[in-house]
Design a protein around this motif. Structure first.
Motif, PDB file in Angstrom:
ATOM      1  N   ILE A   1       0.842  -1.202   0.000  1.00  0.00           N
ATOM      2  CA  ILE A   1       0.000   0.000   0.000  1.00  0.00           C
ATOM      3  C   ILE A   1       0.875   1.249   0.000  1.00  0.00           C
ATOM      4  O   ILE A   1       1.798   1.359   0.813  1.00  0.00           O
ATOM      5  N   LYS A   2       0.555   2.175  -0.905  1.00  0.00           N
ATOM      6  CA  LYS A   2       1.220   3.485  -0.958  1.00  0.00           C
ATOM      7  C   LYS A   2       0.127   4.519  -1.156  1.00  0.00           C
ATOM      8  O   LYS A   2      -0.382   4.681  -2.265  1.00  0.00           O
ATOM      9  N   GLY A   3      -0.271   5.171  -0.079  1.00  0.00           N
ATOM     10  CA  GLY A   3      -1.371   6.135  -0.150  1.00  0.00           C
ATOM     11  C   GLY A   3      -2.681   5.432  -0.459  1.00  0.00           C
ATOM     12  O   GLY A   3      -3.050   4.473   0.207  1.00  0.00           O
ATOM     13  N   GLN A   4      -3.374   5.866  -1.508  1.00  0.00           N
ATOM     14  CA  GLN A   4      -4.647   5.253  -1.907  1.00  0.00           C
ATOM     15  C   GLN A   4      -4.462   4.096  -2.888  1.00  0.00           C
ATOM     16  O   GLN A   4      -5.408   3.405  -3.220  1.00  0.00           O
ATOM     17  N   ASP A   5      -3.231   3.902  -3.350  1.00  0.00           N
ATOM     18  CA  ASP A   5      -2.930   2.860  -4.335  1.00  0.00           C
ATOM     19  C   ASP A   5      -2.256   1.663  -3.673  1.00  0.00           C
ATOM     20  O   ASP A   5      -1.612   1.791  -2.636  1.00  0.00           O
ATOM     21  N   ALA A   6      -2.387   0.503  -4.296  1.00  0.00           N
ATOM     22  CA  ALA A   6      -1.768  -0.710  -3.777  1.00  0.00           C
ATOM     23  C   ALA A   6      -1.404  -1.633  -4.941  1.00  0.00           C
ATOM     24  O   ALA A   6      -1.949  -1.518  -6.039  1.00  0.00           O
ATOM     25  N   THR A   7      -0.487  -2.547  -4.669  1.00  0.00           N
ATOM     26  CA  THR A   7      -0.090  -3.561  -5.640  1.00  0.00           C
ATOM     27  C   THR A   7      -0.342  -4.927  -5.018  1.00  0.00           C
ATOM     28  O   THR A   7       0.085  -5.188  -3.894  1.00  0.00           O
ATOM     29  N   LEU A   8      -1.032  -5.779  -5.741  1.00  0.00           N
ATOM     30  CA  LEU A   8      -1.360  -7.129  -5.276  1.00  0.00           C
ATOM     31  C   LEU A   8      -0.595  -8.156  -6.095  1.00  0.00           C
ATOM     32  O   LEU A   8      -0.661  -8.146  -7.327  1.00  0.00           O
ATOM     33  N   LYS A   9       0.147  -9.012  -5.397  1.00  0.00           N
ATOM     34  CA  LYS A   9       0.864 -10.120  -6.042  1.00  0.00           C
ATOM     35  C   LYS A   9       0.350 -11.418  -5.453  1.00  0.00           C
ATOM     36  O   LYS A   9       0.201 -11.540  -4.231  1.00  0.00           O
ATOM     37  N   ARG A  10       0.044 -12.381  -6.340  1.00  0.00           N
ATOM     38  CA  ARG A  10      -0.432 -13.704  -5.916  1.00  0.00           C
ATOM     39  C   ARG A  10       0.270 -14.772  -6.737  1.00  0.00           C
ATOM     40  O   ARG A  10       0.634 -14.519  -7.888  1.00  0.00           O
ATOM     41  N   PRO A  11       0.417 -15.954  -6.183  1.00  0.00           N
ATOM     42  CA  PRO A  11       1.040 -17.032  -6.953  1.00  0.00           C
ATOM     43  C   PRO A  11       0.212 -17.362  -8.204  1.00  0.00           C
ATOM     44  O   PRO A  11      -1.020 -17.347  -8.169  1.00  0.00           O
ATOM     45  N   LYS A  12       0.905 -17.608  -9.296  1.00  0.00           N
ATOM     46  CA  LYS A  12       0.295 -18.046 -10.560  1.00  0.00           C
ATOM     47  C   LYS A  12      -0.669 -17.032 -11.173  1.00  0.00           C
ATOM     48  O   LYS A  12      -1.556 -17.387 -11.941  1.00  0.00           O
ATOM     49  N   ARG A  13      -0.545 -15.771 -10.790  1.00  0.00           N
ATOM     50  CA  ARG A  13      -1.374 -14.705 -11.366  1.00  0.00           C
ATOM     51  C   ARG A  13      -0.495 -13.493 -11.638  1.00  0.00           C
ATOM     52  O   ARG A  13       0.520 -13.283 -10.975  1.00  0.00           O
ATOM     53  N   LYS A  14      -0.921 -12.676 -12.587  1.00  0.00           N
ATOM     54  CA  LYS A  14      -0.185 -11.451 -12.876  1.00  0.00           C
ATOM     55  C   LYS A  14      -0.375 -10.456 -11.735  1.00  0.00           C
ATOM     56  O   LYS A  14      -1.435 -10.388 -11.115  1.00  0.00           O
ATOM     57  N   THR A  15       0.662  -9.668 -11.510  1.00  0.00           N
ATOM     58  CA  THR A  15       0.582  -8.583 -10.544  1.00  0.00           C
ATOM     59  C   THR A  15      -0.469  -7.587 -11.022  1.00  0.00           C
ATOM     60  O   THR A  15      -0.560  -7.300 -12.213  1.00  0.00           O
ATOM     61  N   THR A  16      -1.261  -7.058 -10.084  1.00  0.00           N
ATOM     62  CA  THR A  16      -2.298  -6.095 -10.453  1.00  0.00           C
ATOM     63  C   THR A  16      -2.255  -4.893  -9.513  1.00  0.00           C
ATOM     64  O   THR A  16      -1.773  -5.000  -8.380  1.00  0.00           O
ATOM     65  N   THR A  17      -2.733  -3.774 -10.006  1.00  0.00           N
ATOM     66  CA  THR A  17      -2.824  -2.566  -9.182  1.00  0.00           C
ATOM     67  C   THR A  17      -4.233  -2.450  -8.619  1.00  0.00           C
ATOM     68  O   THR A  17      -5.196  -2.882  -9.238  1.00  0.00           O
ATOM     69  N   CYS A  18      -4.311  -1.840  -7.445  1.00  0.00           N
ATOM     70  CA  CYS A  18      -5.600  -1.677  -6.755  1.00  0.00           C
ATOM     71  C   CYS A  18      -5.721  -0.238  -6.274  1.00  0.00           C
ATOM     72  O   CYS A  18      -4.721   0.461  -6.102  1.00  0.00           O
ATOM     73  N   ARG A  19      -6.929   0.162  -6.013  1.00  0.00           N
ATOM     74  CA  ARG A  19      -7.198   1.536  -5.531  1.00  0.00           C
ATOM     75  C   ARG A  19      -8.221   1.474  -4.413  1.00  0.00           C
ATOM     76  O   ARG A  19      -9.234   0.756  -4.520  1.00  0.00           O
ATOM     77  N   ALA A  20      -7.964   2.217  -3.338  1.00  0.00           N
ATOM     78  CA  ALA A  20      -8.925   2.294  -2.228  1.00  0.00           C
ATOM     79  C   ALA A  20     -10.198   2.976  -2.700  1.00  0.00           C
ATOM     80  O   ALA A  20     -10.146   3.945  -3.469  1.00  0.00           O
ATOM     81  N   LEU A  21     -11.329   2.472  -2.257  1.00  0.00           N
ATOM     82  CA  LEU A  21     -12.626   3.051  -2.634  1.00  0.00           C
ATOM     83  C   LEU A  21     -13.060   4.102  -1.626  1.00  0.00           C
ATOM     84  O   LEU A  21     -12.692   4.100  -0.509  1.00  0.00           O
TER      85      LEU A  21
END
Length: 98
Positions: free
Chosen positions: A78-98
């Motif tokens: 988490i960096k401010g309102q943004d985040a990065t999600l990493k999971r096994p066997k999946r591409k890294t994705t960006t997330c945003r707080a609602l």
């Protein structure tokens, strides 16, 4: 004997309830369509998340900036309102707080 029980029950109902721990809840929406509900509790260095139909507790890890939580191949940074999600066997994705 019955009066003693009634008195004990009345006394217990008059005592104050323990204070709930302070908490913060945050929802995230990710670019790949994943929805994450996160909870932070005062005094804990964990993030509790609900994602993909399962609950996880991710301990806080060292981060150069922001806050990073990771366990068992799952990482949420988490960096401010943004985040990065990493999971096994999946591409890294960006997330945003609602």
């Amino acid at each position: 004997m019955t009066m003693v029980r009634i008195g004990a029950v009345l006394l217990l109902t008059m005592l104050p309830a323990p204070l709930a721990r302070a908490q913060t809840f945050v929802s995230y929406s990710c670019a790949d369509g994943t929805s994450i509900s996160g909870a932070f509790f005062k005094g804990e260095r964990n993030m509790r998340i609900q994602m993909d139909g399962r609950a996880l507790t991710l301990p806080q890890r060292l981060a150069a900036s922001g806050a990073r939580y990771a366990k068992a191949g799952v990482s949420f940074w988490i960096k401010g309102q943004d985040a990065t999600l990493k999971r096994p066997k999946r591409k890294t994705t960006t997330c945003r707080a609602l």
